[in-house]
Motif scaffolding. Structure first.
Motif, short mmCIF file in Angstrom:
data_model
loop_
_atom_site.label_atom_id
_atom_site.label_comp_id
_atom_site.label_asym_id
_atom_site.label_seq_id
_atom_site.Cartn_x
_atom_site.Cartn_y
_atom_site.Cartn_z
N ASP A 81 0.83 -1.20 0.00
CA ASP A 81 0.00 0.00 0.00
C ASP A 81 0.87 1.25 0.00
O ASP A 81 1.48 1.59 1.01
CB ASP A 81 -0.93 0.00 1.22
N SER A 85 -9.69 4.17 2.87
CA SER A 85 -8.87 3.33 2.00
C SER A 85 -8.45 2.05 2.72
O SER A 85 -8.54 0.95 2.17
CB SER A 85 -7.63 4.11 1.54
N GLY A 86 -8.00 2.19 3.97
CA GLY A 86 -7.55 1.04 4.73
C GLY A 86 -8.66 0.03 4.98
O GLY A 86 -8.47 -1.18 4.80
N ALA A 112 2.92 -1.70 4.24
CA ALA A 112 2.46 -0.31 4.21
C ALA A 112 3.65 0.63 4.38
O ALA A 112 4.51 0.41 5.23
CB ALA A 112 1.45 -0.05 5.33
N GLN A 156 -3.59 5.05 10.08
CA GLN A 156 -3.38 4.02 9.07
C GLN A 156 -2.61 2.85 9.65
O GLN A 156 -2.97 1.69 9.43
CB GLN A 156 -2.63 4.61 7.87
N GLU A 157 -1.55 3.14 10.40
CA GLU A 157 -0.76 2.06 11.01
C GLU A 157 -1.61 1.23 11.96
O GLU A 157 -1.46 0.00 12.03
CB GLU A 157 0.44 2.65 11.75
N SER A 199 -3.03 10.48 0.10
CA SER A 199 -4.20 11.35 0.00
C SER A 199 -3.96 12.50 -0.96
O SER A 199 -2.89 13.12 -0.93
CB SER A 199 -4.54 11.91 1.39
N LYS A 219 -1.40 9.15 9.43
CA LYS A 219 -0.51 8.01 9.19
C LYS A 219 -0.53 7.05 10.37
O LYS A 219 -0.48 5.82 10.19
CB LYS A 219 0.91 8.48 8.90
N PHE A 242 -7.12 7.88 4.57
CA PHE A 242 -6.39 6.70 5.02
C PHE A 242 -7.31 5.70 5.74
O PHE A 242 -7.12 4.48 5.60
CB PHE A 242 -5.22 7.10 5.92
N GLU A 243 -8.29 6.18 6.48
CA GLU A 243 -9.18 5.26 7.17
C GLU A 243 -10.11 4.55 6.19
O GLU A 243 -10.31 3.33 6.28
CB GLU A 243 -9.98 6.00 8.24
N SER A 276 4.99 4.07 5.65
CA SER A 276 4.64 5.14 6.58
C SER A 276 5.85 6.06 6.76
O SER A 276 6.76 6.07 5.92
CB SER A 276 4.17 4.55 7.91
#
Length: 251
Positions: free
Chosen positions: A56, A75-76, A93, A114-115, A60, A111, A72-73, A95
């Motif tokens: 990934d 998409s994840g 991913a 996302q992690e 954005s 980020k 990010f939320e 980061s």
């Protein structure tokens, strides 16, 4: 292996795709342009059918606080739903080194979110935290621009060439999941203000950089350890001079 690279046409993604194909992997360069959209979910299930690994690299289009977090939320969540359905065995991913140290920055908070999704997804994973790219030095300069002066943080950072980022990401994608974080950085540590001044001088830009400990980066005031890796990062091969020479040779 079949490896799907989300954001596979971007600066890092295109190089990761090329690197992995050279190793003999079947690689799908996925992006909205190719009919794969992690925000709407369009094409995700089809692209991930039979995939062993997903990388990934999506970013954005907006860096506004609420927009980047939503990107990010959303998409994840869409990505992991498709990965779990497809039986993907490894999620990689990209980061940022120091993301968890800079909660004042909306982008860094996004980020970290996302992690968190990566860790909680149920898919074996590797989070690759990278330092800033040499290719972004011009953008960093522009962000601090005040007429003929550029005001930037005096904090340390350790930028890395995009070729080195792509090589590292490809290595991690071809390897076993770490279920943790791997850090990558350039071989040379310097003050942000000093490094950007080197870049401006090398590109014959007459503007001068003013070092300011309180100057913000992505909305956050930096400390000397904010953007540098911890112990034993993977170091890239190219320092600033080598990267700049290569860049000029390809123009």
């Amino acid at each position: 292996m079949k490896i799907v690279v989300i954001g596979g046409t971007g600066l890092i993604g295109s190089k990761v795709v090329k690197n992995l194909r050279a190793r003999g992997h079947t690689v799908v360069a996925a992006s909205p342009a190719s009919g794969v959209n992690t925000i709407t979910g369009e094409g995700l299930n089809e692209a991930l059918t039979g995939a062993n690994v997903v990388v990934d690299l999506a970013n954005s289009p907006s860096f506004e606080d609420a927009a980047v977090l939503e990107f990010f939320e959303t998409s994840g969540r869409n990505l992991f739903a498709a990965e779990l359905a497809a039986g993907v065995q490894h999620h990689v991913a990209l980061s940022i080194v120091g993301a968890d140290k800079l909660p004042q920055s909306g982008y860094m908070r996004a980020k970290v979110a996302q992690e968190t999704l990566v860790r909680e997804s149920g898919v074996p994973y590797t989070i690759v935290r990278s330092t800033q790219f040499f290719e972004f030095l011009g953008g960093i300069a522009q962000a601090g621009s005040e007429g003929e002066t550029i005001r930037l943080s005096s904090a340390l950072f350790q930028p890395i060439a995009s070729d080195d980022v792509a090589a590292a990401v490809a290595d991690f994608a071809a390897g076993e999941p770490r279920n943790g974080i791997a850090e990558i950085a350039g071989p040379e540590r310097a003050r942000m203000a000093d490094m950007v001044q080197r870049f401006l001088s090398a590109t014959h830009d007459s503007r001068k950089v003013v070092a300011d400990a309180h100057a913000r980066y992505f909305g956050a005031e930096l400390q000397d350890d904010s953007l540098v890796p911890g112990a034993d990062p993977r170091l890239g091969k190219l320092n600033f001079d080598a990267w700049f020479k290569e860049t000029q040779a390809t123009q």
